[in-house]
Design an enzyme around this catalytic site. Structure first.
Site, PDB file in Angstrom:
ATOM      1  N   ALA A  67       1.038  -2.581  -2.472  1.00  0.00           N
ATOM      2  CA  ALA A  67       2.427  -2.135  -2.599  1.00  0.00           C
ATOM      3  C   ALA A  67       3.299  -3.343  -2.892  1.00  0.00           C
ATOM      4  O   ALA A  67       2.948  -4.482  -2.554  1.00  0.00           O
ATOM      5  CB  ALA A  67       2.864  -1.466  -1.308  1.00  0.00           C
ATOM      6  N   GLY A 110      -2.466  -1.293  -0.816  1.00  0.00           N
ATOM      7  CA  GLY A 110      -2.293   0.024  -1.433  1.00  0.00           C
ATOM      8  C   GLY A 110      -3.161   0.195  -2.678  1.00  0.00           C
ATOM      9  O   GLY A 110      -3.507   1.326  -3.035  1.00  0.00           O
ATOM     10  N   GLU A 113      -6.352   1.306  -1.399  1.00  0.00           N
ATOM     11  CA  GLU A 113      -6.173   2.674  -0.868  1.00  0.00           C
ATOM     12  C   GLU A 113      -6.133   3.710  -1.999  1.00  0.00           C
ATOM     13  O   GLU A 113      -6.713   4.797  -1.871  1.00  0.00           O
ATOM     14  CB  GLU A 113      -4.887   2.738  -0.028  1.00  0.00           C
ATOM     15  N   GLU A 133      -2.944  -6.246   4.749  1.00  0.00           N
ATOM     16  CA  GLU A 133      -1.619  -5.935   5.308  1.00  0.00           C
ATOM     17  C   GLU A 133      -1.341  -6.680   6.607  1.00  0.00           C
ATOM     18  O   GLU A 133      -0.198  -7.000   6.933  1.00  0.00           O
ATOM     19  CB  GLU A 133      -1.487  -4.419   5.558  1.00  0.00           C
TER      20      GLU A 133
END
Ligand code: DAK
Length: 259
Positions: A67, A110, A113, A133
């Site tokens: 992200a 992300g 993910e 993260e």
């Protein structure tokens, strides 16, 4: 074909729709605009009857580095919770066609993910998977703690998410996170071949099969078996079942109607 700001789309082979994340200056970091473009492109291929399989890819250098940290840094708790935040409206369960992540370079946070939200992962030898993260004082929020743990087991998932262990493509293959690994020169072409194979099948049978496999991840065995049986019987009501079996008996290729 629709055009988008942060994703490119193409159909390199019959039945195959490609979505390419395209924010190279930020290693395809997932800002909200990119996520909106990605979901719109997925829904467009989902709605296109000519498409039987979707490939989701980035560049050779980065699938996606996670992200967008610069965007998230400016997002306070309530805004993250209430607003159209990163994942809002972003729901792969709306896509019934198979999606294959085609990963080269970084698939972090992300990015990893999103690859795991896909049905399969084809990787180049340079792919790196990780959930870093924890270094930012947060934790995976797009399914990492759940999907990665199911994919590679608790012990390794703990190391990846608590100690920022990153997996090479070879390791990801070894632990069952990815389906296939190819040299960087050919991984995309190989993924197209795989997608073409799937796109050449009955879309109804493919959908019924994908649905049943997805249930295996969520349901107790007896309920999953029940679901499979329902889909199996449902297949016997399709034109494609009649065609597939007739083609076998008549020693010819089936002409699927997708009905
Ligand atoms: N965000 C923003 N910019 C990024 C970025 C990221 N994640 N990753 C890279 N960039 C940018 C860099 O800032 C740099 O931009 P400039 O400084 O040139 O303007 C450019 O991309 C090139 O990056 P580097 O110079 O760092 O390139 P290197 O080859 O040296 O290093 C790297 C590559 C991938 C190792 C490094 O860039 C890196 O560590 N990036 C961050 C990786 C990371 O921590 N990813 C996890 C982010 S957190 C949610 C659900 C899930 C999430 C969020 C919300 N909801 C439910 C709402 C997910 C969160 C995450 O993914």
């Amino acid at each position: 074909m629709e055009t988008y700001e942060f994703v490119l789309t193409e159909t390199p082979a019959p039945g195959v729709g490609v979505i390419r994340l395209n924010r190279p200056a930020a290693l395809n970091a997932l800002n909200q605009a990119l996520m909106r473009d990605l979901m719109a492109a997925l829904l467009a291929f989902e709605a296109d009857p000519a498409i039987g399989c979707i490939l989701l890819t980035g560049s050779d250098k980065a699938f996606a580095a996670g992200a967008d940290i610069k965007e998230m840094a400016a997002t306070p708790y309530v805004a993250m919770f209430m607003q159209a935040s990163l994942i809002d409206g972003f729901d792969f369960s709306r896509i019934h066609k198979p999606i294959i992540a085609v990963v080269s370079g970084f698939a972090l946070g992300g990015g990893c993910e999103i690859a795991m939200m896909c049905d399969m992962i084809v990787a180049s030898e340079t792919a790196i998977f990780g959930q870093p993260e924890i270094n930012l004082g947060i934790l995976p929020g797009g399914g990492g703690t759940q999907r990665l743990t199911r994919a590679v087991g608790k012990a390794l998932a703990m190391e990846i998410m608590l100690a920022d262990r990153r997996l090479t493509a070879a390791e990801a293959l070894h632990y069952g996170l990815v389906n296939r690994v190819f040299a960087v020169e050919v991984y995309f072409a190989e993924a197209v071949k795989l997608a073409q194979k799937i796109a050449g099948l009955s879309q109804v049978a493919v959908r019924l099969t994908k649905e049943a496999i997805q249930k295996a991840e969520e349901l107790p065995l007896h309920e999953g078996l029940e679901f499979e049986k329902r889909n199996f019987y449902l297949a016997f009501g399709t034109d494609d079942k009649a065609e597939g079996m007739a083609a076998f008996i008549e020693k010819r290729k089936p002409a699927w109607k997708h009905s």
